[in-house]
Design a protein around this motif. Sequence first.
Motif, PDB file in Angstrom:
ATOM      1  N   VAL A   4       0.852  -1.179   0.000  1.00 27.13           N
ATOM      2  CA  VAL A   4       0.000   0.000   0.000  1.00 27.13           C
ATOM      3  C   VAL A   4       0.891   1.233   0.000  1.00 27.13           C
ATOM      4  CG1 VAL A   4      -0.193  -0.059   2.521  1.00 27.13           C
ATOM      5  CG2 VAL A   4      -1.858   1.233   1.187  1.00 27.13           C
ATOM      6  N   LEU A  29       1.480  -2.011  10.412  1.00 32.93           N
ATOM      7  CA  LEU A  29       0.814  -2.655   9.273  1.00 32.93           C
ATOM      8  C   LEU A  29       1.469  -3.977   8.856  1.00 32.93           C
ATOM      9  CD1 LEU A  29      -0.241   0.287   6.921  1.00 32.93           C
ATOM     10  CD2 LEU A  29      -1.745  -1.451   7.927  1.00 32.93           C
ATOM     11  N   ILE A  34       0.659  -6.433   5.506  1.00 32.54           N
ATOM     12  CA  ILE A  34       0.553  -5.305   4.583  1.00 32.54           C
ATOM     13  C   ILE A  34       1.861  -4.524   4.639  1.00 32.54           C
ATOM     14  CG2 ILE A  34      -0.610  -3.109   4.095  1.00 32.54           C
ATOM     15  CD1 ILE A  34      -3.160  -4.355   5.179  1.00 32.54           C
ATOM     16  N   THR A 138      -2.974  -0.400  -3.644  1.00 31.91           N
ATOM     17  CA  THR A 138      -3.811   0.575  -2.936  1.00 31.91           C
ATOM     18  C   THR A 138      -3.004   1.832  -2.639  1.00 31.91           C
ATOM     19  OG1 THR A 138      -5.049  -1.209  -1.874  1.00 31.91           O
ATOM     20  CG2 THR A 138      -5.230   0.974  -0.882  1.00 31.91           C
ATOM     21  N   ILE A 140      -3.186   5.425  -0.296  1.00 32.46           N
ATOM     22  CA  ILE A 140      -3.845   6.164   0.773  1.00 32.46           C
ATOM     23  C   ILE A 140      -3.251   7.567   0.807  1.00 32.46           C
ATOM     24  CG2 ILE A 140      -4.321   6.315   3.244  1.00 32.46           C
ATOM     25  CD1 ILE A 140      -3.980   3.307   3.418  1.00 32.46           C
ATOM     26  N   LYS A 162      -7.120   1.328  -6.365  1.00 30.96           N
ATOM     27  CA  LYS A 162      -7.949   1.542  -5.179  1.00 30.96           C
ATOM     28  C   LYS A 162      -7.373   2.714  -4.395  1.00 30.96           C
ATOM     29  CE  LYS A 162      -9.610  -0.618  -0.904  1.00 30.96           C
ATOM     30  NZ  LYS A 162      -9.596  -1.828  -0.040  1.00 30.96           N
ATOM     31  N   ILE A 164      -7.889   5.287  -0.983  1.00 32.01           N
ATOM     32  CA  ILE A 164      -8.503   5.605   0.305  1.00 32.01           C
ATOM     33  C   ILE A 164      -8.055   7.007   0.710  1.00 32.01           C
ATOM     34  CG2 ILE A 164      -8.677   4.957   2.742  1.00 32.01           C
ATOM     35  CD1 ILE A 164      -7.979   2.085   1.917  1.00 32.01           C
ATOM     36  N   ASP A 166      -7.820   9.689   3.645  1.00 31.40           N
ATOM     37  CA  ASP A 166      -7.830   9.770   5.111  1.00 31.40           C
ATOM     38  C   ASP A 166      -7.879  11.237   5.526  1.00 31.40           C
ATOM     39  OD1 ASP A 166      -7.389   8.889   7.885  1.00 31.40           O
ATOM     40  OD2 ASP A 166      -5.404   9.804   7.631  1.00 31.40           O
ATOM     41  N   ALA A 420      -6.153  -2.324   8.700  1.00 29.80           N
ATOM     42  CA  ALA A 420      -5.746  -3.401   7.794  1.00 29.80           C
ATOM     43  C   ALA A 420      -6.939  -4.151   7.251  1.00 29.80           C
ATOM     44  CB  ALA A 420      -4.801  -4.353   8.534  1.00 29.80           C
ATOM     45  N   TYR A 422      -9.784  -2.957   6.443  1.00 27.94           N
ATOM     46  CA  TYR A 422     -10.417  -2.174   5.369  1.00 27.94           C
ATOM     47  C   TYR A 422      -9.541  -2.108   4.132  1.00 27.94           C
ATOM     48  CZ  TYR A 422     -13.963  -0.740   8.691  1.00 27.94           C
ATOM     49  OH  TYR A 422     -14.992  -0.757   9.595  1.00 27.94           O
ATOM     50  N   ILE A 423      -8.222  -2.143   4.335  1.00 24.37           N
ATOM     51  CA  ILE A 423      -7.319  -2.133   3.171  1.00 24.37           C
ATOM     52  C   ILE A 423      -7.482  -3.414   2.370  1.00 24.37           C
ATOM     53  CG2 ILE A 423      -4.913  -2.148   2.451  1.00 24.37           C
ATOM     54  CD1 ILE A 423      -4.273  -0.305   4.786  1.00 24.37           C
TER      55      ILE A 423
END
Length: 423
Positions: A4, A29, A34, A138, A140, A162, A164, A166, A420, A422-423
């Motif tokens: 990620v 993580l 992850i 992913t 973030i 993907k 996310i 924050d 983690a 949700y990831i």
Amino acid sequence: MKKVLIVTYYWPPAGGPGVQRWLNFVKYLPDSEIQPVLYIPENPHYPILDHSLKEEVPDQLTIYRQPIWEPYQIASIFSKKKTKKISSGIVPSNNPSFLDKVFLWVRGNLFIPDARKYWIGPSVRVLTEILESEEIETVITTGPPHSLHLIGKRLKERTNIKWIADFRDPWTSIGYHKALRLTRQSQKKHKELEQEVLHSADQILVTSNTTKQEFEAITHKPVITITNGYDQAAEGKIIPDTHFTISHIGSLLSERNPYVLWKVLADLVSEEDEFAMDLRIKFTGVVSDEIVNDIQGFGLGSNLEVTGYLPHKEAVLSQRKSQILLLVEIDSEETRGIIPGKLFEYMAAQRPILAIGPKSWEAGSMVRESACGEVFTYNMEAELKTSLLKWYKAYKGNSLKLTSENMEQYSRKALTKKLAAYI
């Protein structure tokens, strides 16, 4: 192990609360299979530095850096002091000078969404290649600065990765937003960008349930609350300060001025024989001149100690030694959902919390639920005086202490496991 990419502006040696959230997520993580990959500015303008935090960065962490140009470098030619204060979030509220007004207008209207906007284009070009070479699944982005979310939006448009977003703080509903002297057109632009991010991200993370409800009213995308937290609970015996210390750790903005507290303390100084000798008001971090002036105006100048910013470990030790920990939020409807990151470290310090904030303050509810202190609004003078006197008498009898309840849910490890999932 799943990879990620985390895009953040604040990273050690940056100090302050903005760096703590992802520094700790990055540490834990890998325990959930992850692997974080970090992307940060190469030459950032950090108003607060804490070189000790570099010791907490995992050795094996892959970090990519990209140069950034920030207009604060130009603004500092006119006033280094004002530039540092405004970039730290210290917004003058009472009788701002002409230069204050100019700085705020420029910041709010010429740099939308913020002064780090010039990092967006170069970052998107570099990260497009990094995502492919690292086989990252992913992205973030964490803000503020909220311009970083526009990096995520463009990467999403280019690669359909993907994404996310924050939000450590809200965007247009944040307390200081109104102080930026925004034109109607600028307000509209901020709102448009906020909605674009909320509609484009695959998932949205927030730090309070109030912000969650606010965002859910304007987007159909899933909004998840993962609060800030504490890394380790207090261990070992600490001898509290010999004085009756009321300590605030972190930045104290002009609008976060608990005028009622200074009045009550001044009353107690005049009414209680030994209170003046015992009382210490301790500020650790950047503090508004207006607040210092108000305290001195109440005749409490000799009781005031301003130490400036301390390295994080020293700040945590100071929390554990203090008799009372002060938590303050702006008295405004818009700030009901603000949960200061220091709250969780206050809980872990196992010292009574004196919380002063708006009606229906979410952080205040957490203080009550965890039985770690008492909560007041800005007009609860009599109640505040009664509680302070009760705590002072307990201090004089060497019995001022408490044990917080239900703390484990706010540990960084527990919160990272939630992230983690949700990831």
